[in-house]
Design a protein around this motif. Structure first.
Motif, mmCIF file in Angstrom:
data_model
loop_
_atom_site.group_PDB
_atom_site.id
_atom_site.type_symbol
_atom_site.label_atom_id
_atom_site.label_comp_id
_atom_site.label_asym_id
_atom_site.label_seq_id
_atom_site.Cartn_x
_atom_site.Cartn_y
_atom_site.Cartn_z
ATOM 1 N N PHE A 1 0.845 -1.202 0.000
ATOM 2 C CA PHE A 1 0.000 0.000 0.000
ATOM 3 C C PHE A 1 0.878 1.249 0.000
ATOM 4 O O PHE A 1 0.663 2.187 -0.787
ATOM 5 N N TRP A 2 1.881 1.280 0.902
ATOM 6 C CA TRP A 2 2.778 2.432 0.958
ATOM 7 C C TRP A 2 3.623 2.547 -0.308
ATOM 8 O O TRP A 2 3.894 3.664 -0.791
ATOM 9 N N LEU A 3 4.025 1.418 -0.863
ATOM 10 C CA LEU A 3 4.843 1.462 -2.080
ATOM 11 C C LEU A 3 4.031 1.947 -3.275
ATOM 12 O O LEU A 3 4.575 2.605 -4.177
ATOM 13 N N ASP A 4 2.740 1.651 -3.297
ATOM 14 C CA ASP A 4 1.874 2.239 -4.335
ATOM 15 C C ASP A 4 1.908 3.763 -4.232
ATOM 16 O O ASP A 4 2.012 4.474 -5.237
ATOM 17 N N GLY A 5 1.816 4.262 -2.996
ATOM 18 C CA GLY A 5 1.874 5.703 -2.790
ATOM 19 C C GLY A 5 3.211 6.290 -3.203
ATOM 20 O O GLY A 5 3.273 7.394 -3.760
ATOM 21 N N ALA A 6 4.296 5.547 -2.956
ATOM 22 C CA ALA A 6 5.623 6.021 -3.357
ATOM 23 C C ALA A 6 5.727 6.134 -4.866
ATOM 24 O O ALA A 6 6.271 7.118 -5.396
ATOM 25 N N GLU A 7 5.205 5.145 -5.578
ATOM 26 C CA GLU A 7 5.250 5.196 -7.045
ATOM 27 C C GLU A 7 4.472 6.386 -7.585
ATOM 28 O O GLU A 7 4.916 7.056 -8.528
ATOM 29 N N HIS B 1 9.391 14.241 -1.745
ATOM 30 C CA HIS B 1 9.158 14.244 -0.297
ATOM 31 C C HIS B 1 8.093 13.217 0.085
ATOM 32 O O HIS B 1 8.288 12.419 1.010
ATOM 33 N N HIS B 2 6.984 13.209 -0.637
ATOM 34 C CA HIS B 2 5.915 12.249 -0.347
ATOM 35 C C HIS B 2 6.394 10.818 -0.601
ATOM 36 O O HIS B 2 6.106 9.911 0.198
ATOM 37 N N ALA B 3 7.134 10.617 -1.693
ATOM 38 C CA ALA B 3 7.617 9.275 -2.032
ATOM 39 C C ALA B 3 8.553 8.746 -0.960
ATOM 40 O O ALA B 3 8.467 7.576 -0.564
ATOM 41 N N ASP C 1 14.497 2.762 -4.396
ATOM 42 C CA ASP C 1 14.185 1.667 -5.327
ATOM 43 C C ASP C 1 12.916 0.949 -4.871
ATOM 44 O O ASP C 1 12.956 0.022 -4.050
ATOM 45 N N VAL C 2 11.786 1.387 -5.400
ATOM 46 C CA VAL C 2 10.496 0.822 -5.013
ATOM 47 C C VAL C 2 10.384 -0.637 -5.451
ATOM 48 O O VAL C 2 9.843 -1.482 -4.737
ATOM 49 N N VAL C 3 10.919 -0.957 -6.625
ATOM 50 C CA VAL C 3 10.838 -2.328 -7.137
ATOM 51 C C VAL C 3 11.545 -3.298 -6.205
ATOM 52 O O VAL C 3 11.027 -4.373 -5.883
ATOM 53 N N ALA C 4 12.736 -2.926 -5.727
ATOM 54 C CA ALA C 4 13.485 -3.801 -4.822
ATOM 55 C C ALA C 4 12.725 -4.020 -3.515
ATOM 56 O O ALA C 4 12.728 -5.128 -2.964
#
Length: 262
Positions: free
Chosen positions: A179-185, A194-196, A251-254
Motif C-alpha cells: 500500500f505504501w509502495l503504491d503511494g511512493a510510485e 518528499h511524499h515518495a 528503489d520501489v521495485v526492490a
C-alpha cells in the motif's frame, strides 16, 4: 549482557530523590548491543500522585554532569510519550534520564495483553510510538532499583510477548508494505520526492513491524529497527543490506521484491 558500573553508581544517587519509585536500565545497554558511543538510558519511574522532586533532581544533574549545567524537564517536557528527563555527560559518557509514570506503564501492559495497537505522534520518532511501547521497555529493561516491587509486579503480569499483541501487529502491518509502495510510485510519478520518501519509509517500517511481531521480538523504537528485523529467523536473506540499498536509491521495485518474500 553486563550492566555498566556507572549505571549502578548513578542509580545510588537518583534513587534517593523523593518521588523516584524505581530505576531501570534501557536501550541498547539493556539489549546487550550497545556500541562505544551509545547513550546510557536510565528510566526514572514515578507515580503521578507523588511527583518527582525536580529541585533535588536538578541538583544531582548538575553535580553529575561534566559541564555542571545539565537540567531536568518537568514531566511532559519532552512530549506526551517520551515524557521528560535530562541529558547529561558523566565522565565522558552520555547519560539520559527518562521519566516513566507508573500508571501509564500499567495501562501499556493492559494494552499489550489485550492486543491493542495504537500509534501516537511524538517528536523525535518519525514512525511514532505505540501504546504498548512502555510494556516493551518493561520487557527488555533491567531493573536496578525497585524496593516496592511495583515495576517487577507489572513485568510479571506482562509475562513474555503476548500472543494477542503479535497477532494484532501482524494484522495491522502485514498488508501495508505494498500500500505504501503504491503511494511512493505515485509520488515519484508526479515528481513529489518528499511524499515518495515518506511512503518508502513507512513501507519499510511496516515490514519491520511484521517481522518482529512474527518472531515475538520487542521493538523499542526506530533506531536499529532494520537491524533487529534482519536478525530474526524469518527475515528474507540479506534483509538489512537490501533495505539500506533500496532506501539509498529510492528503489520501489526492490522493496516490492522484499515484501513479496515476506
Amino acid at each position: 549482557m553486563t550492566v555498566p558500573a556507572l549505571s549502578h553508581a548513578i542509580t545510588a544517587r537518583v534513587s534517593r530523590i523523593p518521588g523516584v519509585v524505581a530505576v531501570s536500565l534501557g536501550g541498547s545497554h539493556a539489549r546487550g548491543n550497545a556500541r562505544s558511543d551509545s547513550d546510557l538510558d536510565l528510566g526514572l519511574a514515578y507515580d503521578a500522585g507523588r511527583p518527582l522532586d525536580l529541585t533535588a533532581l536538578n541538583t544531582i544533574c548538575r553535580e553529575l554532569d561534566d559541564s555542571g549545567t545539565a537540567s531536568a524537564t518537568p514531566p511532559g517536557g519532552w512530549g506526551p510519550w517520551v515524557d521528560g528527563g535530562a541529558w547529561l555527560t558523566v565522565g565522558g559518557q552520555r547519560v539520559d534520564f527518562i521519566y516513566r509514570e507508573l500508571g501509564r506503564v500499567g495501562k501499556s501492559v493492559k494494552d499489550a495483553l489485550a492486543g491493542r495497537v495504537t500509534l501516537h505522534a511524538q517528536p523525535g520518532h518519525p514512525h511514532g510510538i505505540h501504546g504498548h511501547h512502555y510494556a516493551a521497555e518493561l520487557a527488555v529493561g533491567v531493573l536496578l532499583h525497585d524496593p516496592s516491587g511495583r515495576v517487577e509486579r507489572l513485568r510479571t503480569r506482562l509475562g513474555g510477548y503476548p500472543e494477542p499483541l503479535a497477532e494484532s501487529l501482524e494484522r495491522h502491518y502485514g498488508w501495508q508494505p505494498n500500500f505504501w509502495l503504491d503511494g511512493a510510485e505515485k509520488g515519484l510519478g508526479r515528481g513529489d520526492l518528499h511524499h515518495a520518501q515518506g511512503c518508502v519509509y513507512q513501507a519499510v517500517m511496516a515490514m519491520v513491524q511484521t517481522l518482529c511481531a512474527r518472531e515475538r521480538a520487542w521493538l523499542l523504537n526506530e533506531k536499529g529497527a532494520v537491524a533487529l528485523a534482519a536478525a530474526q529467523p524469518g527475515a528474507p536473506p540479506g534483509f538489512g543490506k537490501r533495505v539500506n540499498a533500496a532506501l539509498a536509491a529510492l528503489d520501489v521495485v526492490a522493496l516490492r521484491v522484499l515484501a513479496s518474500e515476506m
